[in-house]
Design a protein around this motif. Sequence first.
Motif, PDB file in Angstrom:
ATOM      1  N   GLU A  34       2.148  -8.178 -14.069  1.00  0.00           N
ATOM      2  CA  GLU A  34       0.892  -8.182 -14.959  1.00  0.00           C
ATOM      3  C   GLU A  34      -0.396  -7.489 -14.307  1.00  0.00           C
ATOM      4  OE1 GLU A  34       1.485 -10.108 -17.639  1.00  0.00           O
ATOM      5  OE2 GLU A  34       3.690 -10.408 -16.755  1.00  0.00           O
ATOM      6  N   GLY A  35      -0.164  -6.707 -13.482  1.00  0.00           N
ATOM      7  CA  GLY A  35      -1.362  -5.836 -13.024  1.00  0.00           C
ATOM      8  C   GLY A  35      -1.545  -6.338 -11.622  1.00  0.00           C
ATOM      9  N   GLY A  36      -2.379  -5.535 -11.002  1.00  0.00           N
ATOM     10  CA  GLY A  36      -3.165  -5.669  -9.549  1.00  0.00           C
ATOM     11  C   GLY A  36      -2.784  -4.472  -8.658  1.00  0.00           C
ATOM     12  N   THR A  37      -2.797  -4.912  -7.192  1.00  0.00           N
ATOM     13  CA  THR A  37      -2.902  -3.816  -6.309  1.00  0.00           C
ATOM     14  C   THR A  37      -1.997  -4.475  -5.137  1.00  0.00           C
ATOM     15  OG1 THR A  37      -5.069  -3.275  -6.992  1.00  0.00           O
ATOM     16  CG2 THR A  37      -4.211  -2.233  -5.053  1.00  0.00           C
ATOM     17  N   ALA A  38      -1.240  -3.295  -4.542  1.00  0.00           N
ATOM     18  CA  ALA A  38      -0.537  -3.826  -3.300  1.00  0.00           C
ATOM     19  C   ALA A  38      -1.107  -2.892  -2.145  1.00  0.00           C
ATOM     20  CB  ALA A  38       0.971  -3.356  -3.309  1.00  0.00           C
ATOM     21  N   LEU A  39      -1.346  -3.459  -0.859  1.00  0.00           N
ATOM     22  CA  LEU A  39      -1.956  -2.856   0.202  1.00  0.00           C
ATOM     23  C   LEU A  39      -0.663  -2.822   1.391  1.00  0.00           C
ATOM     24  CD1 LEU A  39      -5.440  -4.511   0.359  1.00  0.00           C
ATOM     25  CD2 LEU A  39      -4.761  -2.320  -0.576  1.00  0.00           C
ATOM     26  N   ALA A  40      -0.656  -1.889   2.147  1.00  0.00           N
ATOM     27  CA  ALA A  40       0.215  -1.575   2.930  1.00  0.00           C
ATOM     28  C   ALA A  40      -0.108  -0.963   4.102  1.00  0.00           C
ATOM     29  CB  ALA A  40       1.709  -1.194   2.598  1.00  0.00           C
ATOM     30  N   ALA A  41       0.199  -0.890   5.350  1.00  0.00           N
ATOM     31  CA  ALA A  41      -0.159   0.047   6.565  1.00  0.00           C
ATOM     32  C   ALA A  41       0.300   1.580   6.226  1.00  0.00           C
ATOM     33  CB  ALA A  41       0.613  -0.247   7.914  1.00  0.00           C
ATOM     34  N   PRO A  42      -0.394   2.427   6.569  1.00  0.00           N
ATOM     35  CA  PRO A  42       0.126   3.785   6.382  1.00  0.00           C
ATOM     36  C   PRO A  42       1.582   3.937   6.468  1.00  0.00           C
ATOM     37  CG  PRO A  42      -2.053   3.796   7.238  1.00  0.00           C
ATOM     38  CD  PRO A  42      -1.746   2.441   7.348  1.00  0.00           C
ATOM     39  N   GLY A  43       2.169   3.487   7.765  1.00  0.00           N
ATOM     40  CA  GLY A  43       3.474   3.998   7.928  1.00  0.00           C
ATOM     41  C   GLY A  43       4.501   2.996   7.039  1.00  0.00           C
ATOM     42  N   SER A  44       3.997   2.054   6.319  1.00  0.00           N
ATOM     43  CA  SER A  44       4.971   1.487   5.327  1.00  0.00           C
ATOM     44  C   SER A  44       4.809   1.792   3.946  1.00  0.00           C
ATOM     45  CB  SER A  44       4.780   0.072   5.585  1.00  0.00           C
ATOM     46  OG  SER A  44       5.215  -0.545   6.670  1.00  0.00           O
ATOM     47  N   VAL A  45       3.723   2.471   3.743  1.00  0.00           N
ATOM     48  CA  VAL A  45       3.361   2.751   2.335  1.00  0.00           C
ATOM     49  C   VAL A  45       4.348   3.368   1.455  1.00  0.00           C
ATOM     50  CG1 VAL A  45       1.894   4.257   0.754  1.00  0.00           C
ATOM     51  CG2 VAL A  45       0.752   2.663   2.196  1.00  0.00           C
TER      52      VAL A  45
END
Length: 314
Positions: free
Chosen positions: A91-102
């Motif tokens: 339904e939308g939104g954002t995900a955040l991750a560490a650079p090593g996991s993106v």
Amino acid sequence: MPAVTSNIVPLRHARPGVVAYVKSPAEWFVSNSGWIQGSEGVVLVDTCGTEQATLELVRDVRKYAGEQELTVVVTHAHGEHHNGVGVALREGGTALAAPGSVDLVKAGPQTYGNVFTYTQWGVLEPPEPAAVKPVPGWQRLDLGDAVADVVAVPGVAHTAGDLVVHEPRSGTLFTGDLVYIGDTPLAVHGSVPGWLSALDWLQDTFRPRTLVPGHGPVATPGHSALHAMRVYLEWLLEVTERQTDFTRLANQASLRWPHWRNPERHIGNLMRAYADQHGRKLDVDLAVDAVLAAAGGRIDLDCVLGGEPVRRIS
Ligand SMILES: [Zn+2]
């Protein structure tokens, strides 16, 4: 094997909008989530390994936290934590991750067919690549009347891309898999010395009052299990300084930490500790093969996850 249950745990000290979503028993592919809710947004910490479990989780987030904009923080790119990111963001939104996991998060679910026998993952689509953003340092998310600090763990610890989430008013720290309670930690994708450093960093940086681990029940920083985890990581380095009989050492570990679930992980951890301190590159596939040999073959997630949705007890 007891059925997996998921439980919304009230946190001592915490604001009403800070929630731990704890699954038990801690197992392969059974991990915790949680959320921090404000008037203008909600931060979900980690998803689940299957579509069904993630849909249940998101349903609970919406039930308790409402329909605010959703940000999913992925503590690291192991499948039980990030497989449901695409599902959670339907339904939308954002995900955040560490650079090593993106990159791994963008690539979509990991079901590790060489490790597990399981087919009932459901529909696990990858998230839209543009919806996944890196957090290289410290990022404060303003949720209206609450904040969530999303912080990349320095260096390599449990993996090469770990994040933690801190709610400063209550001192609640969602540690991801930097902390296991009652379950054998898994170090094959990380660094044993780096993990020990990360535990010091975690305590010195946040001085948390409540820890929501990646696997196992909610704990305080003084919990004996946390101390045991540190002793274990130090032991891995100590015994592999000169010894390479990993099978014998793994048996010793099982006797020394008899109450930890999934002792087959010891041998992979010993191989990782040996490689770390002797400047060797660990062949992760070989380490995983050793873990599976100790487990007696591929791990049957049907026994753990079953084909049914997790049973609710709250
Ligand atoms: Zn993990």
